[in-house]
Motif scaffolding. Structure first.
Motif, PDB file in Angstrom:
ATOM      1  N   GLY A 130      35.155 -16.007 -11.103  1.00 54.28           N
ATOM      2  CA  GLY A 130      36.184 -15.658 -12.078  1.00 54.28           C
ATOM      3  C   GLY A 130      35.894 -14.372 -12.826  1.00 54.28           C
ATOM      4  N   ARG A 131      34.857 -13.662 -12.419  1.00 49.25           N
ATOM      5  CA  ARG A 131      34.474 -12.444 -13.126  1.00 49.25           C
ATOM      6  C   ARG A 131      35.195 -11.215 -12.573  1.00 49.25           C
ATOM      7  NH1 ARG A 131      27.963 -13.664 -12.995  1.00 49.25           N
ATOM      8  NH2 ARG A 131      27.958 -15.347 -14.547  1.00 49.25           N
ATOM      9  N   THR A 132      35.344 -10.234 -13.460  1.00 43.95           N
ATOM     10  CA  THR A 132      35.985  -8.970 -13.121  1.00 43.95           C
ATOM     11  C   THR A 132      35.091  -7.826 -13.561  1.00 43.95           C
ATOM     12  OG1 THR A 132      38.117  -9.978 -13.623  1.00 43.95           O
ATOM     13  CG2 THR A 132      38.080  -7.594 -13.365  1.00 43.95           C
ATOM     14  N   SER A 133      34.994  -6.802 -12.729  1.00 46.53           N
ATOM     15  CA  SER A 133      34.335  -5.568 -13.151  1.00 46.53           C
ATOM     16  C   SER A 133      35.252  -4.411 -12.789  1.00 46.53           C
ATOM     17  CB  SER A 133      32.967  -5.398 -12.489  1.00 46.53           C
ATOM     18  OG  SER A 133      33.087  -5.302 -11.082  1.00 46.53           O
ATOM     19  N   GLU A 134      35.114  -3.316 -13.530  1.00 46.49           N
ATOM     20  CA  GLU A 134      35.965  -2.165 -13.266  1.00 46.49           C
ATOM     21  C   GLU A 134      35.176  -0.894 -13.524  1.00 46.49           C
ATOM     22  OE1 GLU A 134      39.135  -1.765 -16.428  1.00 46.49           O
ATOM     23  OE2 GLU A 134      38.720  -3.917 -16.589  1.00 46.49           O
ATOM     24  N   ALA A 135      35.521   0.160 -12.764  1.00 50.34           N
ATOM     25  CA  ALA A 135      34.762   1.403 -12.873  1.00 50.34           C
ATOM     26  C   ALA A 135      35.620   2.577 -12.445  1.00 50.34           C
ATOM     27  CB  ALA A 135      33.508   1.342 -12.005  1.00 50.34           C
ATOM     28  N   GLN A 136      35.463   3.691 -13.138  1.00 53.25           N
ATOM     29  CA  GLN A 136      36.114   4.932 -12.755  1.00 53.25           C
ATOM     30  C   GLN A 136      35.312   5.568 -11.633  1.00 53.25           C
ATOM     31  OE1 GLN A 136      37.504   7.380 -16.020  1.00 53.25           O
ATOM     32  NE2 GLN A 136      36.966   9.260 -14.909  1.00 53.25           N
ATOM     33  N   LEU A 137      35.994   5.982 -10.552  1.00 52.43           N
ATOM     34  CA  LEU A 137      35.306   6.540  -9.397  1.00 52.43           C
ATOM     35  C   LEU A 137      35.187   8.055  -9.439  1.00 52.43           C
ATOM     36  CD1 LEU A 137      36.801   4.372  -6.503  1.00 52.43           C
ATOM     37  CD2 LEU A 137      34.783   3.947  -7.910  1.00 52.43           C
ATOM     38  N   ASP A 138      36.035   8.710 -10.238  1.00 52.96           N
ATOM     39  CA  ASP A 138      36.006  10.171 -10.299  1.00 52.96           C
ATOM     40  C   ASP A 138      36.721  10.595 -11.569  1.00 52.96           C
ATOM     41  OD1 ASP A 138      35.504  12.773  -9.423  1.00 52.96           O
ATOM     42  OD2 ASP A 138      37.360  12.893  -8.273  1.00 52.96           O
ATOM     43  N   ASP A 139      36.441  11.813 -12.032  1.00 52.22           N
ATOM     44  CA  ASP A 139      37.088  12.281 -13.250  1.00 52.22           C
ATOM     45  C   ASP A 139      38.213  13.273 -12.982  1.00 52.22           C
ATOM     46  OD1 ASP A 139      35.627  14.447 -12.462  1.00 52.22           O
ATOM     47  OD2 ASP A 139      34.448  14.628 -14.296  1.00 52.22           O
ATOM     48  N   ARG A 140      38.505  13.555 -11.711  1.00 52.36           N
ATOM     49  CA  ARG A 140      39.645  14.409 -11.404  1.00 52.36           C
ATOM     50  C   ARG A 140      40.959  13.713 -11.761  1.00 52.36           C
ATOM     51  NH1 ARG A 140      36.013  15.318  -7.444  1.00 52.36           N
ATOM     52  NH2 ARG A 140      35.712  17.423  -6.654  1.00 52.36           N
ATOM     53  N   GLY A 141      41.946  14.515 -12.184  1.00 47.34           N
ATOM     54  CA  GLY A 141      43.283  13.970 -12.322  1.00 47.34           C
ATOM     55  C   GLY A 141      43.953  13.935 -10.962  1.00 47.34           C
ATOM     56  N   VAL A 142      44.336  12.732 -10.498  1.00 45.50           N
ATOM     57  CA  VAL A 142      44.921  12.577  -9.160  1.00 45.50           C
ATOM     58  C   VAL A 142      46.108  11.617  -9.214  1.00 45.50           C
ATOM     59  CG1 VAL A 142      42.764  13.061  -7.916  1.00 45.50           C
ATOM     60  CG2 VAL A 142      43.329  10.705  -8.552  1.00 45.50           C
ATOM     61  N   GLU A 143      46.882  11.629  -8.145  1.00 48.16           N
ATOM     62  CA  GLU A 143      47.969  10.676  -7.949  1.00 48.16           C
ATOM     63  C   GLU A 143      48.269  10.551  -6.448  1.00 48.16           C
ATOM     64  OE1 GLU A 143      49.930   8.415  -8.225  1.00 48.16           O
ATOM     65  OE2 GLU A 143      50.181   7.896 -10.317  1.00 48.16           O
TER      66      GLU A 143
END
Length: 464
Positions: A329-342
């Motif tokens: 039931g656990r969740t982890s989250e992380a930013q993979l890069d600091d570029r602005g993308v879409e």
């Protein structure tokens, strides 16, 4: 005394420069090509996006009438270009309601175009899909023999092994979200209501081999904004969560709370060796959301007061990963890069499965930013970037696999690149294995293509 002229009010972003609509439909043949088009490319590249009719201001970038731009490639030649409005009921000025009930055929069909079971479908989450011919003539709205009674997302997912198409529709009245599954032959086989607290704007979702991944996030419909343009607003009280559900639609949805954010577009989701679900997508903080929503014509004010934004939050949309563990039931989250993308994309063969590469479009901040196509190697963390300079904007990069490919990135990326000042456009063909290198080919388009949304490469074999 000399009077000082009052400067004309600036056009909204979506009616100006590279975003400005074109006034008509044209055809052109034998397009100029720089470089060499791969001989095995035989098909059509289609790109959908909003294009209001001349003199019309829809009030928001997302609301313009759908227009599809197409390029036919075969035998190493760019045989033709054409652009066509999707001839929807909305374009024909039809009443938005039928007998007091919502008419799902009344929508701009302006967001995506896909192929499934030999049919081309122009999509917009506000209503039914519209079928188009391979020459971009409008056939009409599609409700799958009367079985589809909700809108259809612009981001369905086709399983690369089973050929099934998974999608959903959302609305402003209960049931707020409904899940659907199409057979490989295009028959609507199952519809299941999904319980969410309110009228959330659910733009995208994901599948894995065994799960559907839901994004229940704090952008919700606000009846008070109906007369003020696009009636959606960030609501802190709504909360933010991701959900896992069996793909067959049986059993409950298991929800995982996450930090508040919004996600327009998912890159991919997959299950790892430990049974965890990894979801990669482009994350908007509150500050990033308010920035893009304000720029595109949305309302980011309540009762005349500007919404507050945390100074520490990023003003850019960034690549992010959420990991959901059904066992704990656990969740982890992380930013993979600091570029602005879409506009994240992958090889269609990796949808819902483990994949190494993900492609995005760089989102330059301000007029001095640089346009780019960005390739992420998710195994090594390395990044390759095709730099377009400061005067061009890249559109979504669509992956086309090479015949007899031996590696996941054996193939090409197709992207409509437009001049920021609105002077012209081209279709860029990049080697997906060498994104930073020189283009394989560049097709000069006969007219400017406004910055738009999503597209597809439709091989001739898919329409046979």
């Amino acid at each position: 005394m000399t009077e000082t002229a009052t400067p004309a009010e600036a056009e909204p972003m979506y009616l100006d420069g590279a975003y400005a609509p074109v006034p008509d439909e044209i055809d052109a043949v034998d397009l100029p090509v720089t470089g060499a088009l791969p001989a095995e490319l035989s098909g059509r590249y289609f790109r959908n996006g909003p294009n209001p009719v001349p003199g019309d201001d829809p009030g928001h970038w997302f609301a313009g009438h759908g227009m599809v731009h197409g390029v036919r490639i075969a035998d190493g030649r760019a045989e033709w270009y054409r652009n066509r409005w999707v001839r929807t009921s909305l374009l024909a000025n039809a009443d938005r309601h039928a007998g007091g009930a919502r008419d799902l055929a009344v929508n701009p069909a302006n967001t995506h175009i896909i192929e499934h079971s030999g049919r081309l479908l122009a999509l917009c989450e506000g209503g039914l899909p519209y079928e188009l011919s391979p020459e971009l003539d409008t056939v009409g709205p599609v409700d799958f023999r009367g079985r589809l009674r909700t809108a259809m997302t612009a981001h369905p997912k086709e399983d690369p092994e089973t050929g099934e198409l998974f999608f959903f529709g959302y609305g402003v009245q209960p049931p707020y979200v409904t899940y659907h599954r199409l057979s490989p032959a295009g028959e609507l086989e199952r519809s299941v209501e999904i319980d969410v607290p309110g009228p959330t704007m659910m733009h995208d979702f994901a599948i894995t081999e065994n799960y559907v991944v839901w994004l229940d996030l704090p952008i919700v419909f606000d009846f008070a904004l109906v007369s003020k343009g696009m009636p959606f607003q960030w609501d802190d009280a709504y909360g933010a969560r991701l959900g896992l559900m069996r793909r067959d639609g049986t059993g409950p949805v298991r929800w995982f709370d996450i930090e508040p954010c919004y996600v327009f577009h998912v890159g991919n989701a997959r299950e790892d060796a430990d049974g965890r679900v990894l979801l990669d997508g482009v994350r908007y903080s509150r500050r990033a959301w308010d920035s893009v929503w304000d720029a595109t014509g949305g309302n980011t004010h309540v009762n005349g007061h500007e919404l507050t934004m945390a100074a520490a939050e990023s003003g850019s949309s960034v690549l992010y990963r959420w990991t959901l563990d059904p066992a704990t039931g656990r969740t982890s989250e992380a930013q993979l890069d600091d570029r602005g993308v879409e506009f994240p994309t992958i090889a269609d063969a990796r949808v819902g499965r483990d994949g190494r590469y993900l492609y995005t479009v760089g989102e330059p901040e301000g007029h001095d930013g640089r346009g780019s196509v960005v390739k992420y190697d998710l195994a090594t963390g390395s990044v390759a970037e095709h730099d377009l300079g400061t005067d061009k904007l890249a559109g979504e990069a669509v992956f086309v696999p090479a015949a007899n490919a031996t590696h996941e990135d054996d193939g090409w990326l197709l992207s409509v690149v437009s001049d920021k000042a609105g002077r012209g456009s081209e279709l860029l063909v990049l080697d997906a294995a060498d994104v930073a290198g020189e283009p394989v080919a560049t097709i000069t388009l006969p007219r400017r293509v406004p910055v738009g949304f999503h597209g597809s490469w439709i091989a001739d074999s898919e329409l046979a």
